[in-house]
Design a protein around this motif. Structure first.
Motif, PDB file in Angstrom:
ATOM      1  N   MET A  70       0.833  -1.195   0.000  1.00 54.99           N
ATOM      2  CA  MET A  70       0.000   0.000   0.000  1.00 54.99           C
ATOM      3  C   MET A  70       0.874   1.252   0.000  1.00 54.99           C
ATOM      4  O   MET A  70       0.591   2.214  -0.727  1.00 54.99           O
ATOM      5  N   ASN A  71       1.927   1.240   0.765  1.00 57.00           N
ATOM      6  CA  ASN A  71       2.852   2.373   0.818  1.00 57.00           C
ATOM      7  C   ASN A  71       3.498   2.601  -0.550  1.00 57.00           C
ATOM      8  O   ASN A  71       3.612   3.743  -1.012  1.00 57.00           O
ATOM      9  N   ARG A  72       3.930   1.528  -1.195  1.00 64.54           N
ATOM     10  CA  ARG A  72       4.538   1.635  -2.535  1.00 64.54           C
ATOM     11  C   ARG A  72       3.544   2.223  -3.529  1.00 64.54           C
ATOM     12  O   ARG A  72       3.882   3.134  -4.294  1.00 64.54           O
ATOM     13  N   THR A  73       2.304   1.756  -3.494  1.00 63.50           N
ATOM     14  CA  THR A  73       1.276   2.256  -4.407  1.00 63.50           C
ATOM     15  C   THR A  73       0.993   3.737  -4.150  1.00 63.50           C
ATOM     16  O   THR A  73       0.871   4.523  -5.098  1.00 63.50           O
ATOM     17  N   LEU A  74       0.891   4.118  -2.896  1.00 59.29           N
ATOM     18  CA  LEU A  74       0.655   5.521  -2.573  1.00 59.29           C
ATOM     19  C   LEU A  74       1.822   6.403  -3.006  1.00 59.29           C
ATOM     20  O   LEU A  74       1.608   7.503  -3.529  1.00 59.29           O
ATOM     21  N   ALA A  75       3.046   5.918  -2.826  1.00 53.20           N
ATOM     22  CA  ALA A  75       4.217   6.690  -3.243  1.00 53.20           C
ATOM     23  C   ALA A  75       4.237   6.862  -4.758  1.00 53.20           C
ATOM     24  O   ALA A  75       4.532   7.951  -5.261  1.00 53.20           O
ATOM     25  N   GLU A  76       3.917   5.802  -5.498  1.00 51.68           N
ATOM     26  CA  GLU A  76       3.869   5.893  -6.957  1.00 51.68           C
ATOM     27  C   GLU A  76       2.799   6.877  -7.410  1.00 51.68           C
ATOM     28  O   GLU A  76       3.024   7.685  -8.323  1.00 51.68           O
ATOM     29  N   THR A  77       1.649   6.832  -6.777  1.00 53.01           N
ATOM     30  CA  THR A  77       0.559   7.748  -7.124  1.00 53.01           C
ATOM     31  C   THR A  77       0.956   9.183  -6.837  1.00 53.01           C
ATOM     32  O   THR A  77       0.707  10.085  -7.649  1.00 53.01           O
ATOM     33  N   LEU A  78       1.591   9.414  -5.707  1.00 52.57           N
ATOM     34  CA  LEU A  78       2.044  10.756  -5.350  1.00 52.57           C
ATOM     35  C   LEU A  78       3.077  11.257  -6.348  1.00 52.57           C
ATOM     36  O   LEU A  78       3.001  12.405  -6.825  1.00 52.57           O
ATOM     37  N   THR A  96       1.387  12.124  -9.614  1.00 57.38           N
ATOM     38  CA  THR A  96       0.633  13.372  -9.480  1.00 57.38           C
ATOM     39  C   THR A  96       1.576  14.562  -9.550  1.00 57.38           C
ATOM     40  O   THR A  96       1.266  15.578 -10.183  1.00 57.38           O
TER      41      THR A  96
END
Length: 102
Positions: A87-95, A98
């Protein structure tokens, strides 16, 4: 010969209330033992009974778990850690994505 002790039956509701009271008092008193003694005095049971109810409500501690239960606990924690890392990896990629778009 020792006299026979007649132990008082305590309803599950009273036990739950006693556990809740001990947990709320533990932060304000010097120790959990003191909280157990206070609650035990209020309801007329031995402080060890209250302490046992608190331990039972907490569930098994690591010290009381057998090796199989510890392995299951470790496996569950590893799964939770892996899910959190994903989840952390996915959030970092999304950030990062963006930020690149702006």
């Amino acid at each position: 010969m020792m006299p026979h002790r007649a132990y008082r039956r305590v309803s599950p509701e009273v036990r739950q209330a006693a556990v809740a009271q001990v947990l709320s008092l533990t932060g304000t008193l010097s120790s959990e033992s003191e909280a157990c003694r206070m609650v035990a005095d209020q309801i007329g049971v031995h402080s060890n009974s209250v302490r046992n109810w608190v331990r039972a409500a907490e569930g098994p501690s690591l010290e009381r778990m057998d090796a199989t239960a510890l392995r299951r606990k470790v496996a569950l924690l590893q799964q939770q850690l892996a899910a959190a890392a994903e989840m952390n990896r996915t959030l970092a990629e999304t950030l990062n994505e963006t930020r690149r778009q702006t």
